[in-house]
Design a protein around this motif. Structure first.
Motif, PDB file in Angstrom:
ATOM      1  N   UNK A 133       0.469 -10.129 -14.566  1.00 44.84           N
ATOM      2  CA  UNK A 133      -0.754  -9.258 -13.983  1.00 44.84           C
ATOM      3  C   UNK A 133      -0.753 -10.057 -12.507  1.00 44.84           C
ATOM      4  N   UNK A 134      -0.179  -9.439 -11.110  1.00 46.63           N
ATOM      5  CA  UNK A 134      -0.037 -10.131  -9.932  1.00 46.63           C
ATOM      6  C   UNK A 134      -1.004  -9.463  -9.425  1.00 46.63           C
ATOM      7  N   UNK A 135      -1.936  -9.157  -8.896  1.00 47.55           N
ATOM      8  CA  UNK A 135      -3.117  -8.005  -8.105  1.00 47.55           C
ATOM      9  C   UNK A 135      -3.594  -7.437  -8.886  1.00 47.55           C
ATOM     10  N   UNK A 136      -5.139  -7.636  -8.027  1.00 50.56           N
ATOM     11  CA  UNK A 136      -5.949  -6.404  -7.947  1.00 50.56           C
ATOM     12  C   UNK A 136      -6.581  -5.808  -7.168  1.00 50.56           C
ATOM     13  N   UNK A 137      -6.368  -3.725  -6.952  1.00 53.62           N
ATOM     14  CA  UNK A 137      -7.335  -3.513  -5.678  1.00 53.62           C
ATOM     15  C   UNK A 137      -8.344  -2.443  -5.943  1.00 53.62           C
ATOM     16  N   UNK A 138      -9.204  -3.001  -4.878  1.00 52.54           N
ATOM     17  CA  UNK A 138     -10.603  -1.974  -4.884  1.00 52.54           C
ATOM     18  C   UNK A 138      -9.874  -1.273  -3.745  1.00 52.54           C
ATOM     19  N   UNK A 139     -10.404   0.192  -3.348  1.00 51.74           N
ATOM     20  CA  UNK A 139      -9.871   1.331  -2.711  1.00 51.74           C
ATOM     21  C   UNK A 139     -11.376   1.710  -2.793  1.00 51.74           C
ATOM     22  N   UNK A 140     -11.753   2.501  -1.548  1.00 50.35           N
ATOM     23  CA  UNK A 140     -12.801   3.092  -1.651  1.00 50.35           C
ATOM     24  C   UNK A 140     -12.915   4.610  -0.948  1.00 50.35           C
ATOM     25  N   UNK A 141     -11.724   4.648  -0.160  1.00 49.12           N
ATOM     26  CA  UNK A 141     -11.271   6.217   0.418  1.00 49.12           C
ATOM     27  C   UNK A 141     -10.009   6.391   0.132  1.00 49.12           C
ATOM     28  N   UNK A 142      -9.639   7.627   0.127  1.00 48.80           N
ATOM     29  CA  UNK A 142      -8.247   7.844   0.293  1.00 48.80           C
ATOM     30  C   UNK A 142      -7.696   7.816   1.116  1.00 48.80           C
ATOM     31  N   UNK A 143      -6.133   6.845   0.239  1.00 45.86           N
ATOM     32  CA  UNK A 143      -5.416   6.971   1.356  1.00 45.86           C
ATOM     33  C   UNK A 143      -4.120   6.772  -0.159  1.00 45.86           C
ATOM     34  N   UNK A 144      -2.794   6.772   0.721  1.00 50.18           N
ATOM     35  CA  UNK A 144      -1.438   6.902   0.411  1.00 50.18           C
ATOM     36  C   UNK A 144      -1.432   5.977  -0.297  1.00 50.18           C
ATOM     37  N   UNK A 145      -0.305   5.470  -1.445  1.00 52.02           N
ATOM     38  CA  UNK A 145       0.477   4.537  -2.313  1.00 52.02           C
ATOM     39  C   UNK A 145       1.248   3.955  -1.021  1.00 52.02           C
ATOM     40  N   UNK A 146       1.085   4.276  -0.110  1.00 61.70           N
ATOM     41  CA  UNK A 146       1.819   3.089   0.814  1.00 61.70           C
ATOM     42  C   UNK A 146       1.008   1.871   0.822  1.00 61.70           C
ATOM     43  N   UNK A 147       0.082   2.194   0.344  1.00 64.33           N
ATOM     44  CA  UNK A 147      -0.776   0.685   0.538  1.00 64.33           C
ATOM     45  C   UNK A 147       0.280  -0.207  -0.269  1.00 64.33           C
ATOM     46  N   UNK A 148       0.471  -0.211  -1.464  1.00 60.82           N
ATOM     47  CA  UNK A 148       1.094  -1.069  -1.817  1.00 60.82           C
ATOM     48  C   UNK A 148       2.936  -0.856  -1.744  1.00 60.82           C
ATOM     49  N   UNK A 149       3.376  -1.630  -1.142  1.00 65.75           N
ATOM     50  CA  UNK A 149       4.544  -1.406  -0.510  1.00 65.75           C
ATOM     51  C   UNK A 149       6.296  -1.700  -1.249  1.00 65.75           C
ATOM     52  N   UNK A 150       5.505  -2.015  -2.487  1.00 61.14           N
ATOM     53  CA  UNK A 150       6.163  -2.930  -3.243  1.00 61.14           C
ATOM     54  C   UNK A 150       7.274  -1.669  -4.541  1.00 61.14           C
ATOM     55  N   UNK A 151       9.031  -1.205  -4.605  1.00 59.76           N
ATOM     56  CA  UNK A 151       8.842  -1.082  -5.743  1.00 59.76           C
ATOM     57  C   UNK A 151       9.280  -1.891  -6.828  1.00 59.76           C
ATOM     58  N   UNK A 152       9.818  -1.151  -7.802  1.00 60.56           N
ATOM     59  CA  UNK A 152      10.357  -1.638  -9.538  1.00 60.56           C
ATOM     60  C   UNK A 152       8.803  -2.754  -9.550  1.00 60.56           C
ATOM     61  N   UNK A 153       8.154  -2.135  -9.476  1.00 57.25           N
ATOM     62  CA  UNK A 153       6.422  -2.356  -9.833  1.00 57.25           C
ATOM     63  C   UNK A 153       5.432  -1.526 -10.751  1.00 57.25           C
ATOM     64  N   UNK A 154       5.237  -2.094 -12.160  1.00 54.87           N
ATOM     65  CA  UNK A 154       4.050  -0.679 -12.488  1.00 54.87           C
ATOM     66  C   UNK A 154       2.741  -1.204 -11.901  1.00 54.87           C
ATOM     67  N   UNK A 155       1.796   0.795 -11.841  1.00 54.21           N
ATOM     68  CA  UNK A 155       0.319   0.181 -11.816  1.00 54.21           C
ATOM     69  C   UNK A 155      -0.301   0.284 -12.567  1.00 54.21           C
ATOM     70  N   UNK A 156      -1.427  -0.005 -13.113  1.00 59.34           N
ATOM     71  CA  UNK A 156      -1.940   0.795 -13.808  1.00 59.34           C
ATOM     72  C   UNK A 156      -3.300   1.525 -13.871  1.00 59.34           C
ATOM     73  N   UNK A 157      -3.774   2.293 -13.012  1.00 55.41           N
ATOM     74  CA  UNK A 157      -5.130   2.822 -13.347  1.00 55.41           C
ATOM     75  C   UNK A 157      -6.309   2.247 -13.765  1.00 55.41           C
ATOM     76  N   UNK A 158      -7.434   1.137 -12.983  1.00 54.96           N
ATOM     77  CA  UNK A 158      -8.403   1.277 -14.431  1.00 54.96           C
ATOM     78  C   UNK A 158      -9.207   2.129 -14.289  1.00 54.96           C
ATOM     79  N   UNK A 159      -9.864   2.197 -13.134  1.00 48.40           N
ATOM     80  CA  UNK A 159     -10.699   2.947 -12.916  1.00 48.40           C
ATOM     81  C   UNK A 159     -10.872   3.961 -12.000  1.00 48.40           C
TER      82      UNK A 159
END
Length: 354
Positions: A292-318
Motif C-alpha cells: 500500500x503506497x499511500x492514502x489520501x483524505x480529500x474534503x472537496x470535489x476534485x478530479x482523480x487527476x490528483x493521482x497522476x500514476x497510471x497502472x495502479x489500483x485505488x481502493x475507496x475506503x470511505x
C-alpha cells in the motif's frame, strides 16, 4: 414480454389476504411488485417461505396443470401483477422439464406442500446444488458434497428454516460452523448499526467462513429479514469429510487464503479507517507482501487527476466517487470498490473520499 404484459392485471391488496389455497384449481401467475407474500402451512401458523418483490408464485399449477401446491397469503398491503390461467395458457410455452427438477431449480422447499415431490430427495438435491455454488466448496467432488450432506441429515434436515427476525449468527460468539443461505434475505449488523443487507436472488451465500478458518469470534451479527432456508455445516463435519474424502487440498487452499487476508486486514490502513474491503481484494491479490503506497483524505470535489500514476489500483475506503463522461454520471462507486486511473477511462470525480 410485451405480449404477456397486455394480458396482465394489477391487484391492489389492502389487508391480509389468502391468494392461493392448497388443492384449489389453478388461478394464474402472480408477481409481487410491492410488499411481499408468504407461503404458509395449511393451518396458517407457520411461514415456510417469503416471496419478495420481483418474485412470483402460482406458476406450478398453471405450467404443470396440477392443483395449487401450497397456501400463499399476502400479510399486509401489497401490489401484485396477475396473469389469469386462461391467458397464461395462450401466451406461455409448454414446460419441458419434470416437476421435481423444476422444484430444484426454483429452490422450492415447502415442507407440507406438494406430495407429488419427494421432499427428502428434493432437500438433498437443493442442498448439493447450493454447495456447488459456494466458492469454498465449488471444487469439491459430488461424493464429498453428498457425504457432508448425509452427515448433516443424521442430526436434522439438510436445510433448516429460520423465521423472520431470528439470529442466524451472533456477534462475538465462537465460530464453530458456516451457514449457507439458500433462500432469503439477511441484514449484517455491527453492534446496533446495520452495515448492509444481502439476499440470495442470484446465488447462495456463505457466511461465517472467515471466523471458522481464522479461528476468531464472529465479527458481526446476521439477522434474518425474511424467512430463510439455511444449510449449517459445523467444523467437525468439514474435518471428517476432508479426511475421508478427497477435499483436503481444497480445504487447505481456503485456509491459506483466509490467513493471508487476516494478515492484510491487520494493516494500519484497515485499522485506521475500518475498511469494508472489496470482494475483489479477497483473491490472490491479497499476498501478505502486497504494498500500500499511500492514502489520501480529500474534503472537496476534485478530479482523480490528483493521482497522476497510471497502472495502479485505488481502493475507496470511505466516501463518494463517480466516473463522469461529457458531464454525465457513468458509474458510481461505493465503499470497498477498487478502481484504477487509466487514459482510456472517463474522468473520475471524487466527493469527500478517504
Amino acid at each position: 414480454c410485451q405480449r404477456i404484459a397486455r394480458h396482465v392485471e394489477r391487484l391492489d391488496i389492502k389487508k391480509q389476504t389468502d391468494i392461493l389455497n392448497k388443492g384449489d384449481k389453478a388461478l394464474g401467475i402472480f408477481i409481487v411488485v410491492r410488499g411481499e407474500a408468504e407461503v404458509v402451512s395449511q393451518n396458517g401458523k407457520d411461514v415456510i417461505a417469503t416471496i419478495s418483490e420481483g418474485d412470483y408464485f402460482g406458476e406450478i399449477s398453471v405450467l404443470f396443470k396440477v392443483p395449487c401446491t401450497a397456501r400463499v397469503r399476502v400479510p399486509q398491503k401489497a401490489i401484485l401483477l396477475f396473469l389469469p390461467v386462461e391467458k397464461a395458457n395462450k401466451v406461455l410455452h409448454r414446460v419441458q422439464i419434470e416437476l421435481q427438477e423444476y422444484y430444484k431449480l426454483r429452490k422450492y422447499m415447502h415442507l407440507d406442500a406438494d406430495t407429488r415431490v419427494d421432499q427428502t430427495i428434493l432437500q438433498t438435491e437443493i442442498a448439493k446444488e447450493a454447495l456447488k455454488q459456494v466458492p469454498m466448496l465449488e471444487s469439491w467432488s459430488d461424493e464429498s458434497l453428498s457425504y457432508i450432506i448425509s452427515n448433516i441429515a443424521k442430526l436434522h434436515n439438510p436445510i433448516v428454516l429460520y423465521p423472520t427476525n431470528s439470529c442466524l449468527i451472533h456477534q462475538k460468539d465462537p465460530s464453530r460452523e458456516i451457514c449457507i443461505l439458500v433462500r432469503g434475505k439477511v441484514s449484517v449488523v455491527d453492534g446496533k448499526k446495520v452495515i448492509t443487507t444481502i439476499d440470495t436472488k442470484k446465488s447462495p451465500i456463505c457466511v461465517g467462513e472467515e471466523g471458522l478458518f481464522t479461528n476468531t469470534d464472529r465479527a458481526v451479527t446476521f439477522k434474518t429479514l425474511t424467512v430463510c432456508h439455511v444449510i449449517k455445516i459445523d467444523k467437525a463435519a468439514l474435518i471428517e469429510t476432508i479426511h475421508k474424502m478427497d477435499a483436503g487440498t481444497y480445504y487447505s487452499r481456503s485456509l491459506d487464503s483466509w490467513m493471508r487476508i487476516k494478515k492484510w486486514k491487520s494493516r494500519k490502513v484497515y485499522n485506521e479507517y475500518a475498511l469494508n474491503y472489496s470482494s475483489f481484494l479477497c483473491s490472490d491479490v491479497n499476498r501478505s507482501d502486497s504494498k500500500v503506497d499511500q492514502h489520501w483524505k480529500l474534503d472537496s470535489a476534485q478530479a482523480i487527476d490528483t493521482f497522476n500514476q497510471n497502472q495502479q489500483l485505488f481502493l475507496l475506503v470511505h466516501g463518494e466517487a463517480v466516473f463522469v463522461s461529457n458531464n454525465e454520471k457513468i458509474l458510481e462507486l461505493k465503499d470497498g470498490d477498487v478502481f484504477c486511473k487509466s487514459s482510456f477511462l472517463p474522468k473520475l470525480f471524487i466527493y469527500s473520499i478517504t
